[in-house]
Design an enzyme around this catalytic site. Sequence first.
Site, mmCIF file in Angstrom:
data_model
loop_
_atom_site.group_PDB
_atom_site.id
_atom_site.type_symbol
_atom_site.label_atom_id
_atom_site.label_comp_id
_atom_site.label_asym_id
_atom_site.label_seq_id
_atom_site.Cartn_x
_atom_site.Cartn_y
_atom_site.Cartn_z
ATOM 1 N N HIS A 1 -1.350 -6.365 14.082
ATOM 2 C CA HIS A 1 -1.216 -7.568 13.241
ATOM 3 C C HIS A 1 -1.021 -8.829 14.061
ATOM 4 O O HIS A 1 -0.600 -9.853 13.536
ATOM 5 C CB HIS A 1 -0.070 -7.389 12.228
ATOM 6 C CG HIS A 1 -0.360 -6.287 11.247
ATOM 7 N ND1 HIS A 1 0.609 -5.676 10.497
ATOM 8 C CD2 HIS A 1 -1.525 -5.680 10.903
ATOM 9 C CE1 HIS A 1 0.053 -4.725 9.728
ATOM 10 N NE2 HIS A 1 -1.246 -4.711 9.964
ATOM 11 N N CYS B 1 -4.883 -29.773 15.895
ATOM 12 C CA CYS B 1 -5.651 -29.827 17.151
ATOM 13 C C CYS B 1 -6.313 -31.201 17.259
ATOM 14 O O CYS B 1 -6.461 -31.906 16.246
ATOM 15 C CB CYS B 1 -6.722 -28.732 17.080
ATOM 16 S SG CYS B 1 -7.892 -28.730 18.419
ATOM 17 N N ILE C 1 4.861 -8.355 15.108
ATOM 18 C CA ILE C 1 4.279 -9.585 15.697
ATOM 19 C C ILE C 1 5.316 -10.304 16.576
ATOM 20 O O ILE C 1 5.162 -11.473 16.902
ATOM 21 C CB ILE C 1 3.805 -10.531 14.554
ATOM 22 C CG1 ILE C 1 4.960 -10.874 13.595
ATOM 23 C CG2 ILE C 1 2.630 -9.911 13.796
ATOM 24 C CD1 ILE C 1 4.587 -11.894 12.505
ATOM 25 N N ASN D 1 12.204 7.543 10.683
ATOM 26 C CA ASN D 1 12.284 6.424 9.747
ATOM 27 C C ASN D 1 13.515 6.565 8.866
ATOM 28 O O ASN D 1 13.808 7.667 8.402
ATOM 29 C CB ASN D 1 11.015 6.369 8.877
ATOM 30 C CG ASN D 1 10.805 4.975 8.319
ATOM 31 O OD1 ASN D 1 10.627 4.023 9.078
ATOM 32 N ND2 ASN D 1 10.872 4.858 6.998
ATOM 33 N N THR E 1 14.603 -3.942 13.653
ATOM 34 C CA THR E 1 15.797 -4.324 12.864
ATOM 35 C C THR E 1 17.062 -4.220 13.719
ATOM 36 O O THR E 1 17.984 -5.014 13.566
ATOM 37 C CB THR E 1 15.952 -3.425 11.616
ATOM 38 O OG1 THR E 1 15.913 -2.059 12.017
ATOM 39 C CG2 THR E 1 14.873 -3.722 10.594
ATOM 40 N N ALA F 1 8.137 -2.662 11.427
ATOM 41 C CA ALA F 1 9.268 -3.601 11.458
ATOM 42 C C ALA F 1 10.620 -2.928 11.668
ATOM 43 O O ALA F 1 11.561 -3.516 12.189
ATOM 44 C CB ALA F 1 9.269 -4.413 10.167
HETATM 45 N N1 APR Z 1 15.448 2.840 12.241
HETATM 46 C C1 APR Z 1 14.499 3.550 11.574
HETATM 47 N N2 APR Z 1 13.849 3.083 10.492
HETATM 48 C C2 APR Z 1 14.180 1.843 10.065
HETATM 49 C C3 APR Z 1 15.162 1.042 10.696
HETATM 50 C C4 APR Z 1 15.804 1.604 11.831
HETATM 51 N N3 APR Z 1 16.745 0.940 12.508
HETATM 52 N N4 APR Z 1 15.259 -0.139 10.020
HETATM 53 C C5 APR Z 1 14.374 -0.070 9.000
HETATM 54 N N5 APR Z 1 13.747 1.109 9.027
HETATM 55 C C6 APR Z 1 12.653 1.567 8.154
HETATM 56 C C7 APR Z 1 12.827 1.196 6.697
HETATM 57 O O1 APR Z 1 13.478 2.247 6.008
HETATM 58 C C8 APR Z 1 11.371 1.030 6.240
HETATM 59 O O2 APR Z 1 10.855 2.241 5.703
HETATM 60 O O3 APR Z 1 11.504 0.875 8.603
HETATM 61 C C9 APR Z 1 10.604 0.705 7.518
HETATM 62 C C10 APR Z 1 10.090 -0.719 7.549
HETATM 63 O O4 APR Z 1 9.087 -0.809 6.560
HETATM 64 P P1 APR Z 1 8.495 -2.244 6.156
HETATM 65 O O5 APR Z 1 9.606 -3.197 5.947
HETATM 66 O O6 APR Z 1 7.513 -1.999 5.062
HETATM 67 O O7 APR Z 1 7.738 -2.724 7.486
HETATM 68 P P2 APR Z 1 6.325 -2.245 8.004
HETATM 69 O O8 APR Z 1 6.067 -0.811 7.651
HETATM 70 O O9 APR Z 1 6.232 -2.613 9.428
HETATM 71 O O10 APR Z 1 5.321 -3.191 7.164
HETATM 72 C C11 APR Z 1 3.967 -3.105 7.500
HETATM 73 O O11 APR Z 1 3.521 -4.991 6.073
HETATM 74 O O12 APR Z 1 3.841 -7.109 5.264
HETATM 75 C C12 APR Z 1 3.170 -6.356 6.168
HETATM 76 O O13 APR Z 1 2.282 -7.290 8.103
HETATM 77 C C13 APR Z 1 3.476 -6.814 7.558
HETATM 78 O O14 APR Z 1 3.335 -5.481 9.561
HETATM 79 C C14 APR Z 1 3.915 -5.535 8.258
HETATM 80 C C15 APR Z 1 3.343 -4.458 7.365
#
Ligand code: APR
Length: 238
Positions: free
Chosen positions: A121, A150, A105, A213, A28, A24
Site C-alpha cells: 500500500h 508542485c 505505510i 493475530n 500498534t 497494521a
Molecule cells: N498483535 C497482534 N495482532 C494485533 C495487534 C498486536 N499487537 N494489534 C492489533 N492486532 C490485530 C487486530 O486484532 C486486527 O485484527 O491486527 C489486525 C489489524 O487489522 P486492521 O486494523 O484491519 O488492519 P489491516 O489488516 O492492516 O488493514 C488492511 O485496510 O484500510 C486499509 O489500507 C488499509 O492497509 C490497511 C488495510
Amino acid sequence: MDSGIQQLKKWVEESNNIVFFGGAGVSTESGIPDFRSVDGLYSQKWRYPPETILSRSFFDRDPEEYYRFHREKLVIENVKPNSAHIRLAQLEREGKLNAVVTQNIDGLHQAAGSKNVLELHGSILRAYCSKCRKIYPAELINHGNGVPRCGCGGVIRPDIVLYEEPLDESVLTAAIDCIRKADVLIVGGTSLNVYPAAGLINYYKGNKLALVNLSETPFDSYADLVIHEKIGQVFSQL
Ligand code: APR
C-alpha cells in the site's frame, strides 16, 4: 512458553525460506493505532468515514480535508520499531527470512533494518506530484500546511495506494512470487479484510502457515498454526 509459540520457534529455527505478511497490528505496539480494532482509526468519528477520506475520489474532490486527516491521523510523531519489526530484520540478516510483505505505510520495517520490504500500500515517507509525478520530500505532505502544490500546479500526494486505486503491479508480482515459494509463511497483525492483499495467502503452497493475530480472522481455519497473542511479545520469544 506457549505451545503455539514453541511450534513457531521450531519452524523458524528449521527454515531458511520464511516470508512474513503483515498489517497494521504489527505497528500498534509502536503506538500507531490500527484500522478495525475497537480503538482503531475506522471507529473514530470524522466528518466523513475514514475509508471515504482515504479514497482517490475524495482526495481529488477535497484535498484540504484529506490533508487535515492525513496529518492528524496517519502521521504519528517519534514512533519506533517494536520487537516484531526488530526480530524480522534480524531473521533477514540471519538469512532465514526472504521478505516482509506489508500493508503498512509507516516505514517501520525499514527503520528496524529490514531490506527486502514489499509495501503493498506504499509509504507516507515518499511523495510525488499527482500531475507531473515529480518526486518531493515527504516533509511537505506530513508536516506542511494546506494542500502542497508542485511548480506545475499539480497537487503533491503521498505515495500510498488510496481506495479505488490499483496496487503497484511489480510489488504485487514480487509478493506473490516470494509467498508462492515460501517454506514458512507467517501472517501477522492483519484482519485479512482488504483485497487483493488478503488474497495473497492463497498463493502459499506449504504446510507451515502461522497466523499471529490478536483477533480471529477469516483465515484462522485455513492456517496450520494460530496464535491469538500480541505479535511483538510473540516475536520477542522466537
Ligand atoms: N498483535 C497482534 N495482532 C494485533 C495487534 C498486536 N499487537 N494489534 C492489533 N492486532 C490485530 C487486530 O486484532 C486486527 O485484527 O491486527 C489486525 C489489524 O487489522 P486492521 O486494523 O484491519 O488492519 P489491516 O489488516 O492492516 O488493514 C488492511 O485496510 O484500510 C486499509 O489500507 C488499509 O492497509 C490497511 C488495510
